[in-house]
Design a protein around this motif. Structure first.
Motif, PDB file in Angstrom:
ATOM      1  N   GLN A 173      75.103  -1.642  15.963  1.00  0.00           N
ATOM      2  CA  GLN A 173      75.525  -0.912  17.165  1.00  0.00           C
ATOM      3  C   GLN A 173      74.823   0.442  17.238  1.00  0.00           C
ATOM      4  OE1 GLN A 173      79.936  -2.451  18.390  1.00  0.00           O
ATOM      5  NE2 GLN A 173      79.901  -0.819  16.877  1.00  0.00           N
ATOM      6  N   ARG A 174      74.800   1.147  16.113  1.00  0.00           N
ATOM      7  CA  ARG A 174      74.149   2.456  16.109  1.00  0.00           C
ATOM      8  C   ARG A 174      72.652   2.328  16.395  1.00  0.00           C
ATOM      9  NH1 ARG A 174      75.717   7.399  14.097  1.00  0.00           N
ATOM     10  NH2 ARG A 174      77.745   6.631  14.758  1.00  0.00           N
ATOM     11  N   ALA A 175      72.028   1.281  15.875  1.00  0.00           N
ATOM     12  CA  ALA A 175      70.594   1.082  16.120  1.00  0.00           C
ATOM     13  C   ALA A 175      70.326   0.877  17.606  1.00  0.00           C
ATOM     14  CB  ALA A 175      70.082  -0.108  15.316  1.00  0.00           C
ATOM     15  N   MET A 176      71.203   0.167  18.315  1.00  0.00           N
ATOM     16  CA  MET A 176      71.032  -0.016  19.752  1.00  0.00           C
ATOM     17  C   MET A 176      71.003   1.332  20.478  1.00  0.00           C
ATOM     18  SD  MET A 176      73.602  -3.143  20.687  1.00  0.00           S
ATOM     19  CE  MET A 176      73.563  -4.728  19.863  1.00  0.00           C
ATOM     20  N   LEU A 177      71.919   2.227  20.080  1.00  0.00           N
ATOM     21  CA  LEU A 177      72.051   3.494  20.788  1.00  0.00           C
ATOM     22  C   LEU A 177      70.989   4.501  20.376  1.00  0.00           C
ATOM     23  CD1 LEU A 177      75.940   3.832  20.736  1.00  0.00           C
ATOM     24  CD2 LEU A 177      74.475   2.782  22.460  1.00  0.00           C
ATOM     25  N   GLU A 178      70.359   4.285  19.236  1.00  0.00           N
ATOM     26  CA  GLU A 178      69.300   5.197  18.777  1.00  0.00           C
ATOM     27  C   GLU A 178      67.910   4.663  19.100  1.00  0.00           C
ATOM     28  OE1 GLU A 178      70.158   5.599  14.626  1.00  0.00           O
ATOM     29  OE2 GLU A 178      71.438   7.364  14.924  1.00  0.00           O
ATOM     30  N   SER A 179      67.845   3.537  19.806  1.00  0.00           N
ATOM     31  CA  SER A 179      66.564   2.860  19.997  1.00  0.00           C
ATOM     32  C   SER A 179      65.611   3.584  20.940  1.00  0.00           C
ATOM     33  CB  SER A 179      66.814   1.449  20.548  1.00  0.00           C
ATOM     34  OG  SER A 179      67.300   1.533  21.893  1.00  0.00           O
ATOM     35  N   GLY A 180      66.110   4.440  21.798  1.00  0.00           N
ATOM     36  CA  GLY A 180      65.272   5.072  22.816  1.00  0.00           C
ATOM     37  C   GLY A 180      65.250   4.301  24.116  1.00  0.00           C
TER      38      GLY A 180
END
Length: 621
Positions: A173-180
Motif C-alpha cells: 500500500q505504501r509503495a502505491m502511494l510513494e510511486s509518483g
C-alpha cells in the motif's frame, strides 16, 4: 537499546524471524517468516547474544493470520532492525458522539452488520446472515464464496450493501502511494479487482444487482495527524495524503465505469479525528465519493464515560461538515466496528472482547452494540460491520459465533435478531410501540382471599402476570423469562412525570424488569441515552421525558406474594386491566385464571376439584 517483556516493538525493515538466536553456519536456525517493514511484535522475554548480534524473543501475528514466536535481531552494524513502538502513536480522542441535552431517539432499524474475514460455514455463520439480514456485509476477496454471494442476493440478505476488501500488505500500500503516479496506481488496483478470477466481481445476479456492490480503496494505509510519526515529519505525510486523495478518485472512476461503487478512507480508528483532516487533505475524494468508510473502536466500551476510550461517533464530525448541497449526498459506512484492548492503550495487543487477560461478559459487550445502533440510526448510517463475525486466525477474540472462553454458547447473534425483529414490528405497527405512558396514571388495587375446598389457604403463592404496559412501572414487578442470556435490551420506552434520583428510578422502573442489566450498567447507559441528566446532577425531573430500557422478546412481568394465615393477599398500585392470576398451593399445584382489575377490586379465588374460579365480591372506580 533495551526492551522489556510485553513491550511492543516494530520492524524498521524486512526482518527474519528465526526459530532460535543466530544466523551463521550450515546449522543456522531456520527462518520461520520474513516480517515486513512496519510489523509490530511483542517482546516475550530477555535478550541473548548469538553470532555477534543481540536477539530478542518476540511474538507476532502476520497479515495472513499466522501467529508465530521466534527470535529477531535488534540491529546489524549501524542498521537498526527493531525499534520500540512510540508511547502514544494515537492520542486518545475525546469524541462528542451525541448532543448535550435531548435524549437519543429510539432506533427504527437495525444498523449492525457483519465483517466476514472468512465465509466458512462454521458455528452457523450462513444461518446468522439469514436470520439477521444485516444491512451491510464486508467480505475479503479471498473469502468471496460464490454460493454464499448468490444466496445472499436471492434470499439470505437481498437488500444488504455488500462491500469487498482486496487484501494488500502495508508495504505494498505504501509503495502505491510513494510511486509518483498515484492515479495510475489507483486505476491498476481497480483493474486487479475487475480482472480477478476471470472477472467474477463484475458479474450480476439475474435481478440486476452486483454480487459485491462496492469495494474499499485501501485499508488503514496512512497514519493520521493524531499519530507520533505524523508529528515527526508532517510534510512527508502531507505528500502521502495528496497521493491518496488522487489514488482514491482514480480508483473509483475505474470501478464506476463498470457500474461498481467504491468506499473511501477506511483509516485506522482515531488517526483522522477532525473534520479539517478530511476537508483539507482529501477534497477530491469528498467531491467524488458517495460512500465514506470509517473504523470505530473503543475499550472497554463504545459508550463515552469515565475510564473509557472510544472513537464511536467520530464519523459525525465529518458528516456534518462534508455534506454539501442538499446535505444528503454522502453515505456513511462503518467498515470496522468493535472493541479492542489496543484502542487508547497502545501497549496492549490488538485483542477483542473475548481476550484472556481482561475479557468482557456478553451483557457488557451488548450494551455497547445496543447504544451504538441507536447512535448510528440518528444519522441514517448504512450500517456498521462488526469485526469479526466470520473470524479467521488470531482474530478469534473478536468472534460473535460459537462459544465464549468458558465454553458457553454466545447469544450475540440471537440478540441482534431480536433487536431487528422488534424494530421491524414497531415500523409495521406504530400504534403498538412499546413506549410506556407517563408515570402519572390511575392505579388500582386487588385484594383477595384464596380458599381450598371452602377453607382459607395459608402460604399459597399468588402471582399477578401482565405485560410491559401494565406492570413495567410497578415497583417489585419482575420480568418472567426462561433464557435471559439470549435476549437483548433496547432503550426505547419513555417515562415522563417522574422525579427522583437515578438510584430510585432504577428501583422503581428497571430493577428486575430488564434481563442482564444491573445498576452500574443502568447508570452508565442512562447518561449516554439521556445526556441532560448531567445538567441536573443525576436527578430526573418531572417536566422532562427520559428513555428507559426494556428487554426485547419478553412480554410478561409478574408481581408475587404469599397468602396470610387467613388466605389473604393484596396487590397495590397496578394499572386497571385484564391480568392473569396464578395460584400455587404449598404442595406445588398451580392453577390460573383471567381477572379484570379496576379501581378497588375484591375477590375470592376458589380452588375446587383442581380448578380455579373467581368470585367477584366488589369493584368500584
Amino acid at each position: 537499546m533495551s526492551f522489556q517483556p510485553n513491550q511492543s516493538v516494530v520492524t524498521c525493515t524486512a526482518v527474519n524471524l528465526r526459530a532460535a538466536p543466530g544466523y551463521l553456519g550450515v546449522a543456522a536456525p531456520p527462518v520461520l517468516a520474513v516480517m515486513p517493514k512496519g510489523t509490530t511484535c511483542i517482546v516475550t522475554g530477555a535478550a541473548t547474544l548469538a553470532d555477534g548480534l543481540t536477539w530478542w524473543p518476540v511474538r507476532v501475528t502476520l497479515a495472513d493470520g499466522r501467529r508465530l514466536e521466534g527470535w529477531a535481531a535488534e540491529r546489524v552494524g549501524e542498521a537498526l532492525l527493531l525499534s520500540a513502538v512510540e508511547a502514544a502513536p494515537t492520542e486518545p480522542v475525546a469524541p462528542r458522539p451525541i448532543p448535550p441535552s435531548p435524549p437519543l431517539r429510539p432506533p427504527k432499524r437495525n444498523r449492525l452488520g457483519f465483517y466476514l474475514h472468512s465465509t466458512e460455514n462454521r458455528d452457523g455463520l450462513w444461518d446468522a446472515i439469514s436470520r439477521v439480514q444485516p444491512p451491510v456485509i464486508l467480505i475479503h476477496e479471498d473469502a468471496a464464496n460464490d454460493i454464499l454471494l448468490r444466496e445472499i442476493r436471492e434470499w439470505r440478505a437481498p437488500d444488504a450493501l455488500v462491500i469487498g476488501r482486496f487484501y494488500v500488505t502495508n508495504e505494498a500500500q505504501r509503495a502505491m502511494l510513494e510511486s509518483g503516479d498515484p492515479e495510475g496506481e489507483g486505476r491498476r488496483f481497480a483493474e486487479r479487482i475487475l480482472t480477478y478470477d476471470f472477472g467474477k466481481f463484475r458479474r450480476r445476479h439475474p435481478n440486476g444487482r452486483l454480487y459485491i456492490d462496492a469495494w474499499m480503496s485501501l485499508n488503514e494505509c496512512l497514519p493520521g495527524p493524531a499519530s507520533g510519526s505524523y508529528r515527526e515529519n508532517p510534510a512527508y505525510h502531507h505528500r502521502l495524503y495528496e497521493a491518496y486523495d488522487r489514488f482514491q478518485v482514480a480508483f473509483r472512476n475505474r470501478l464506476l465505469s463498470e457500474g461498481i461503487e467504491a468506499v473511501a478512507f477506511n483509516f485506522a480508528a482515531g488517526n483522522f479525528s477532525a473534520a479539517s483532516h478530511y476537508l483539507n487533505f482529501f477534497p477530491r475524494t469528498l467531491a467524488s465519493y458517495l460512500y465514506l468508510g470509517f473504523h470505530e473502536y473503543g475499550w472497554p466500551s463504545l459508550i463515552p464515560g469515565r475510564g473509557t476510550y472510544t472513537g464511536a461517533g467520530l464519523y459525525r464530525v465529518v458528516l456534518e461538515n462534508a455534506r454539501r448541497g442538499d446535505g444528503s449526498r454522502h453515505r456513511i459506512v462503518i467498515t470496522e466496528a468493535g472493541l479492542t484492548r489496543a484502542y487508547g492503550h497502545p501497549h496492549n495487543p490488538d485483542e477483542g472482547w473475548l481476550n484472556r487477560q481482561e475479557p468482557l461478559d456478553e451483557n457488557r459487550y451488548w450494551e455497547s452494540l445496543a447504544w451504538y445502533n441507536a447512535l448510528l440510526d440518528q444519522d441514517d448510517v448504512v450500517g456498521a460491520c462488526l469485526y469479526q463475525v466470520g473470524h479467521r486466525g488470531d482474530w478469534a477474540t473478536f468472534r460473535h459465533l460459537g462459544v465464549d472462553n468458558q465454553g458457553r454458547r454466545l447469544h450475540v447473534i440471537d440478540r441482534i435478531v431480536a433487536l431487528r425483529e422488534a424494530l421491524a414490528q414497531q415500523t409495521l405497527q406504530p400504534a403498538s410501540a412499546p413506549a410506556l405512558p407517563p408515570s402519572l396514571h390511575q392505579t388500582a388495587t386487588l385484594t383477595g382471599q384464596v380458599l381450598l375446598n371452602g377453607r382459607a389457604l395459608a402460604g399459597a403463592h399468588v402471582r399477578l402476570l401482565g405485560d410491559l404496559a401494565q406492570l413495567g412501572e410497578v415497583r417489585g414487578a419482575v420480568l418472567v423469562v426462561d433464557a435471559p442470556d439470549a435476549l437483548p435490551f433496547l432503550w426505547d420506552r419513555t417515562v415522563a412525570g417522574y422525579a427522583g434520583t437515578l438510584r430510585r428510578a432504577w428501583r422503581d422502573l428497571v430493577e428486575g424488569k430488564v434481563a442482564g442489566m444491573d445498576y452500574p450498567a443502568f447508570r452508565r447507559q442512562f447518561v449516554a441515552y439521556n445526556p441532560s441528566i448531567a445538567q441536573t446532577r443525576g436527578r430526573l425531573l418531572a417536566d422532562q421525558e427520559y428513555l428507559l430500557p426494556r428487554t426485547v422478546g419478553a412480554g410478561r412481568f409478574m408481581l408475587a406474594c404469599a397468602t396470610s394465615q387467613r388466605g389473604v393477599f393484596r396487590f397495590r398500585d397496578v394499572r386497571s386491566g385484564v391480568y392473569t392470576v396464578e395460584v400455587e398451593t404449598p404442595n406445588g399445584v398451580k392453577r390460573n385464571v383471567a381477572l379484570a382489575i379496576d379501581g378497588q377490586t375484591r375477590v375470592k379465588l376458589l380452588l375446587e376439584n383442581d380448578a380455579l374460579r373467581v368470585q367477584n365480591l366488589s369493584s368500584s372506580s
